[in-house]
Write a protein that holds these residues in place. Sequence first.
Motif, PDB file in Angstrom:
ATOM      1  N   THR A  74      14.920  38.899 115.379  1.00 47.54           N
ATOM      2  CA  THR A  74      15.996  38.332 116.065  1.00 47.54           C
ATOM      3  C   THR A  74      17.018  38.982 116.579  1.00 47.54           C
ATOM      4  OG1 THR A  74      16.888  37.874 113.978  1.00 47.54           O
ATOM      5  CG2 THR A  74      15.595  36.229 114.510  1.00 47.54           C
ATOM      6  N   PRO A  75      17.642  38.745 117.520  1.00 44.45           N
ATOM      7  CA  PRO A  75      18.714  39.837 118.284  1.00 44.45           C
ATOM      8  C   PRO A  75      20.023  39.570 117.758  1.00 44.45           C
ATOM      9  CG  PRO A  75      18.633  37.628 119.484  1.00 44.45           C
ATOM     10  CD  PRO A  75      17.910  37.567 118.239  1.00 44.45           C
ATOM     11  N   THR A  76      20.845  40.543 118.019  1.00 43.51           N
ATOM     12  CA  THR A  76      22.111  40.989 117.707  1.00 43.51           C
ATOM     13  C   THR A  76      23.149  40.081 118.381  1.00 43.51           C
ATOM     14  OG1 THR A  76      23.828  42.573 117.292  1.00 43.51           O
ATOM     15  CG2 THR A  76      22.641  42.699 119.358  1.00 43.51           C
TER      16      THR A  76
ATOM     17  N   HIS B  36      18.547  41.680 113.396  1.00 47.01           N
ATOM     18  CA  HIS B  36      18.944  43.066 114.040  1.00 47.01           C
ATOM     19  C   HIS B  36      20.059  43.954 112.878  1.00 47.01           C
ATOM     20  CE1 HIS B  36      21.060  46.038 116.514  1.00 47.01           C
ATOM     21  NE2 HIS B  36      20.442  45.479 117.471  1.00 47.01           N
ATOM     22  N   PRO B  37      19.842  44.984 112.785  1.00 49.39           N
ATOM     23  CA  PRO B  37      20.668  45.500 111.411  1.00 49.39           C
ATOM     24  C   PRO B  37      22.093  45.339 111.823  1.00 49.39           C
ATOM     25  CG  PRO B  37      19.008  47.457 112.652  1.00 49.39           C
ATOM     26  CD  PRO B  37      18.855  45.905 113.371  1.00 49.39           C
TER      27      PRO B  37
ATOM     28  N   MET C 213      13.262  50.088 111.698  1.00 51.36           N
ATOM     29  CA  MET C 213      12.120  50.074 112.989  1.00 51.36           C
ATOM     30  C   MET C 213      10.964  50.216 111.836  1.00 51.36           C
ATOM     31  SD  MET C 213      13.257  51.936 116.202  1.00 51.36           S
ATOM     32  CE  MET C 213      14.732  51.604 116.987  1.00 51.36           C
TER      33      MET C 213
ATOM     34  N   THR D  38      12.556  37.942 119.818  1.00 51.91           N
ATOM     35  CA  THR D  38      13.658  37.536 120.802  1.00 51.91           C
ATOM     36  C   THR D  38      14.616  38.746 121.045  1.00 51.91           C
ATOM     37  OG1 THR D  38      13.515  35.517 119.712  1.00 51.91           O
ATOM     38  CG2 THR D  38      15.293  36.066 121.303  1.00 51.91           C
ATOM     39  N   GLY D  39      14.587  39.497 122.236  1.00 52.10           N
ATOM     40  CA  GLY D  39      15.283  40.696 122.215  1.00 52.10           C
ATOM     41  C   GLY D  39      14.961  41.550 123.525  1.00 52.10           C
ATOM     42  N   GLY D  40      15.320  42.796 123.509  1.00 49.98           N
ATOM     43  CA  GLY D  40      15.145  43.538 124.769  1.00 49.98           C
ATOM     44  C   GLY D  40      13.434  43.822 125.073  1.00 49.98           C
TER      45      GLY D  40
ATOM     46  N   ALA E  82      10.313  36.916 124.161  1.00 45.40           N
ATOM     47  CA  ALA E  82      11.233  36.524 124.570  1.00 45.40           C
ATOM     48  C   ALA E  82      12.360  37.436 125.069  1.00 45.40           C
ATOM     49  CB  ALA E  82      12.019  35.267 123.956  1.00 45.40           C
ATOM     50  N   GLY E  83      12.126  37.923 126.311  1.00 43.61           N
ATOM     51  CA  GLY E  83      12.960  39.146 126.488  1.00 43.61           C
ATOM     52  C   GLY E  83      14.088  38.967 127.480  1.00 43.61           C
ATOM     53  N   SER E  84      14.499  40.058 128.119  1.00 43.31           N
ATOM     54  CA  SER E  84      15.702  40.378 128.909  1.00 43.31           C
ATOM     55  C   SER E  84      15.679  39.791 129.946  1.00 43.31           C
ATOM     56  CB  SER E  84      16.070  41.807 129.000  1.00 43.31           C
ATOM     57  OG  SER E  84      15.134  42.610 129.560  1.00 43.31           O
TER      58      SER E  84
ATOM     59  N   CYS F 283      21.489  35.680 127.284  1.00 42.59           N
ATOM     60  CA  CYS F 283      20.535  36.293 128.325  1.00 42.59           C
ATOM     61  C   CYS F 283      20.398  35.636 129.474  1.00 42.59           C
ATOM     62  CB  CYS F 283      19.004  36.277 127.584  1.00 42.59           C
ATOM     63  SG  CYS F 283      18.726  34.826 127.015  1.00 42.59           S
TER      64      CYS F 283
ATOM     65  N   GLU G 257      21.044  44.642 133.367  1.00 43.20           N
ATOM     66  CA  GLU G 257      21.521  43.563 132.429  1.00 43.20           C
ATOM     67  C   GLU G 257      22.807  44.067 131.636  1.00 43.20           C
ATOM     68  OE1 GLU G 257      19.476  42.671 129.063  1.00 43.20           O
ATOM     69  OE2 GLU G 257      19.447  40.485 129.513  1.00 43.20           O
TER      70      GLU G 257
ATOM     71  N   HIS H 135      13.146  34.737 134.227  1.00 44.94           N
ATOM     72  CA  HIS H 135      14.030  34.407 133.246  1.00 44.94           C
ATOM     73  C   HIS H 135      14.732  33.150 133.661  1.00 44.94           C
ATOM     74  CE1 HIS H 135      16.765  34.428 129.892  1.00 44.94           C
ATOM     75  NE2 HIS H 135      16.125  35.303 129.025  1.00 44.94           N
TER      76      HIS H 135
ATOM     77  N   ILE I 200      13.740  32.177 124.676  1.00 45.91           N
ATOM     78  CA  ILE I 200      12.880  31.746 126.027  1.00 45.91           C
ATOM     79  C   ILE I 200      11.919  32.546 126.539  1.00 45.91           C
ATOM     80  CG2 ILE I 200      13.849  31.385 128.682  1.00 45.91           C
ATOM     81  CD1 ILE I 200      16.781  30.920 126.936  1.00 45.91           C
TER      82      ILE I 200
HETATM   83  P1  NAD Z   1      17.214  44.530 120.863  1.00 49.27           P
HETATM   84  O1  NAD Z   1      15.975  44.564 121.724  1.00 49.27           O
HETATM   85  O2  NAD Z   1      17.966  45.874 120.465  1.00 49.27           O
HETATM   86  O3  NAD Z   1      16.814  44.035 119.428  1.00 49.27           O
HETATM   87  C1  NAD Z   1      16.079  42.798 119.126  1.00 49.27           C
HETATM   88  C2  NAD Z   1      15.330  42.880 117.783  1.00 49.27           C
HETATM   89  O4  NAD Z   1      14.443  43.773 117.917  1.00 49.27           O
HETATM   90  C3  NAD Z   1      16.358  43.467 116.600  1.00 49.27           C
HETATM   91  O5  NAD Z   1      16.030  42.740 115.625  1.00 49.27           O
HETATM   92  C4  NAD Z   1      16.050  44.751 116.583  1.00 49.27           C
HETATM   93  O6  NAD Z   1      16.256  45.372 115.115  1.00 49.27           O
HETATM   94  C5  NAD Z   1      14.578  44.893 117.023  1.00 49.27           C
HETATM   95  N1  NAD Z   1      14.033  46.023 117.489  1.00 49.27           N
HETATM   96  C6  NAD Z   1      14.458  46.562 118.820  1.00 49.27           C
HETATM   97  N2  NAD Z   1      13.897  47.683 119.160  1.00 49.27           N
HETATM   98  C7  NAD Z   1      12.999  47.751 118.009  1.00 49.27           C
HETATM   99  C8  NAD Z   1      12.005  48.937 117.620  1.00 49.27           C
HETATM  100  N3  NAD Z   1      11.713  49.695 118.320  1.00 49.27           N
HETATM  101  N4  NAD Z   1      11.483  48.735 116.352  1.00 49.27           N
HETATM  102  C9  NAD Z   1      11.596  47.784 115.623  1.00 49.27           C
HETATM  103  N5  NAD Z   1      12.564  46.716 115.779  1.00 49.27           N
HETATM  104  C10 NAD Z   1      13.301  47.004 117.056  1.00 49.27           C
HETATM  105  O7  NAD Z   1      18.051  43.483 121.656  1.00 49.27           O
HETATM  106  P2  NAD Z   1      19.558  42.890 121.208  1.00 49.27           P
HETATM  107  O8  NAD Z   1      20.669  44.016 121.817  1.00 49.27           O
HETATM  108  O9  NAD Z   1      19.718  42.617 119.823  1.00 49.27           O
HETATM  109  O10 NAD Z   1      19.467  41.635 122.132  1.00 49.27           O
HETATM  110  C11 NAD Z   1      19.832  41.588 123.573  1.00 49.27           C
HETATM  111  C12 NAD Z   1      18.740  41.408 124.341  1.00 49.27           C
HETATM  112  O11 NAD Z   1      17.674  40.524 123.829  1.00 49.27           O
HETATM  113  C13 NAD Z   1      18.927  41.336 125.881  1.00 49.27           C
HETATM  114  O12 NAD Z   1      18.042  42.009 126.505  1.00 49.27           O
HETATM  115  C14 NAD Z   1      18.651  39.990 125.933  1.00 49.27           C
HETATM  116  O13 NAD Z   1      18.574  39.509 127.504  1.00 49.27           O
HETATM  117  C15 NAD Z   1      17.700  39.650 125.165  1.00 49.27           C
HETATM  118  N6  NAD Z   1      17.415  38.214 124.668  1.00 49.27           N
HETATM  119  C16 NAD Z   1      16.617  37.554 124.973  1.00 49.27           C
HETATM  120  C17 NAD Z   1      16.456  36.210 124.566  1.00 49.27           C
HETATM  121  C18 NAD Z   1      15.438  35.253 125.052  1.00 49.27           C
HETATM  122  O14 NAD Z   1      15.414  33.952 124.595  1.00 49.27           O
HETATM  123  N7  NAD Z   1      14.683  35.755 126.255  1.00 49.27           N
HETATM  124  C19 NAD Z   1      17.312  35.675 123.791  1.00 49.27           C
HETATM  125  C20 NAD Z   1      18.418  36.672 123.074  1.00 49.27           C
HETATM  126  C21 NAD Z   1      18.403  37.959 123.664  1.00 49.27           C
END
Ligand code: NAD
Length: 456
Positions: free
Chosen positions: A129-131, A157-158, A193, A211-213, A230-232, A264, A354, A384, A430
């Motif tokens: 899950t994302p921050t 997320h930490p 990680m 759900t993240g980058g 579900a990315g950026s 996002c 972004e 997206h 998403i």
């Molecule tokens: P992030 O990618 O930094 O972190 C997301 C999750 O992945 C966190 O739990 C993090 O600890 C983990 N993570 C990231 N890199 C990792 C690695 N190398 N090893 C292990 N775990 C890792 O993203 P964020 O800053 O928390 O959230 C923002 C990003 O997420 C933006 O790019 C945004 O567009 C995207 N996002 C997308 C959606 C969607 O539904 N498409 C929803 C929310 C956020």
Amino acid sequence: MTTSTASPITDAPVAGPDDRQLGAFDEVADAVQAAQTAFDTYLDCTLAQRRAFIAAIREESTREENLRYMAYEAVAETKMGNAEHKVLKNKYAATLTPGVEDLLMEAYQSDTGMTTMEYAPYGVIGAITPTTNPTETIISNGISMLAAGNAVVFSPHPRARRLSVWLVDRLNRALIAAGAPENLMTIIRKPSMDATAQLMASPQVQMLVATGGPQIVNMVLSSGKKAIGAGSGNPPVVVDETADIPKAARDIVNGASFDNNLPCTAEKEVVAVSPVVPELVERMVHEGAQLVNDPEILERLRDLLMSPDREHPRPSWVGQDAGTILQAVGVTPDPGTRLIITETSADDPLVQVEMLMPVLPIVATTDASQAIDLAIDLEHGHHHTAIMHSRDVSRLESMARRSRTTIFVKNGPSYSGIGIEGEGFATFTIAGPTGEGLTSARSFARRRRCVLNASM
Ligand code: NAD
């Protein structure tokens, strides 16, 4: 956009009669094993029980003190976003994420019998899950994944660890009170990680959801397991000369400033036909945007907010208030400023990257066709979200068809695309890269063909 005005809650609502954190584990293997044990029991629960468990998640998440605690604590722990907007996001996640009713069965009948297409659970899902939406994602994923009959291990997320552990504890207590097996949701207490890598490699984890980058999405996609990514994004908003400009300006300022632009789905750049730009800017300023066109201040903004190579936002500035950003570059914010806008060119890194902060560049084009082309280019193929303000139906259709985004909002703020002040269900995952789109229970279920043979 209406926001609640009650005062923030600073102390955690009481968790329960003991001080255990239900569902939280130091070791990944223990979190997975506990979820597996819960799943084995959950398999024998009825759909009526599942419905009761989902109702318990909704009820616990929407208790006023919990909504406010989650919103204010998310801002305090992650140091980003707008608490009042997070109250709304959590509320919509809890009330508008579909439950068991999302699992609609298909049936085929003939003289040779009847076949039904049903939804079966995967088992234990690993959800990262994302921050930016820490609790919203746990609530929405939790409802969808449990509605489909799964158990889930969250890797938060930490920077949102403490609140995420608190929420999983609250939800476990509510689930147990509703008769659910303990540990249907578990969480890694100290995410890292290495811990995420262990979760992905665990043989008991049947599905991964990131759900993240791009980094984490690529990791789950190369795991060799069933994965949902579900990315950026970099959502463009197009405004043409047929648009209702005052409404477009209001919607764009509301959407792009919502939770300080963390979603996002939020508008990340405006592409407008030249003749409407002066009125659009004037109306956006009227709605709470502050225009910054001085090249020297703009360069200071880029230096402050972006990495030296101009390829990433600086994490410490993600989701900060517009006023704080302006003050940091020596500009006095106007009273009520909630968004910074600037007129610039398409190659400006503020347009290309972004940013996830309330800084919205505006690029002018000669006509609507060029605006649509440029907007699609700026979306960088994430598929997206895109937004368009126009009264020309054929142009709206053209942009929807050509952009092939998962969400396309016509004449509204971006957040109406995830069910906030818009028709449709809510989700905070998403999945553009893997194509599930706006995820719901059925996204987290296997398709099972059940055949009853009636041939003589
Ligand atoms: P992030 O990618 O930094 O972190 C997301 C999750 O992945 C966190 O739990 C993090 O600890 C983990 N993570 C990231 N890199 C990792 C690695 N190398 N090893 C292990 N775990 C890792 O993203 P964020 O800053 O928390 O959230 C923002 C990003 O997420 C933006 O790019 C945004 O567009 C995207 N996002 C997308 C959606 C969607 O539904 N498409 C929803 C929310 C956020």
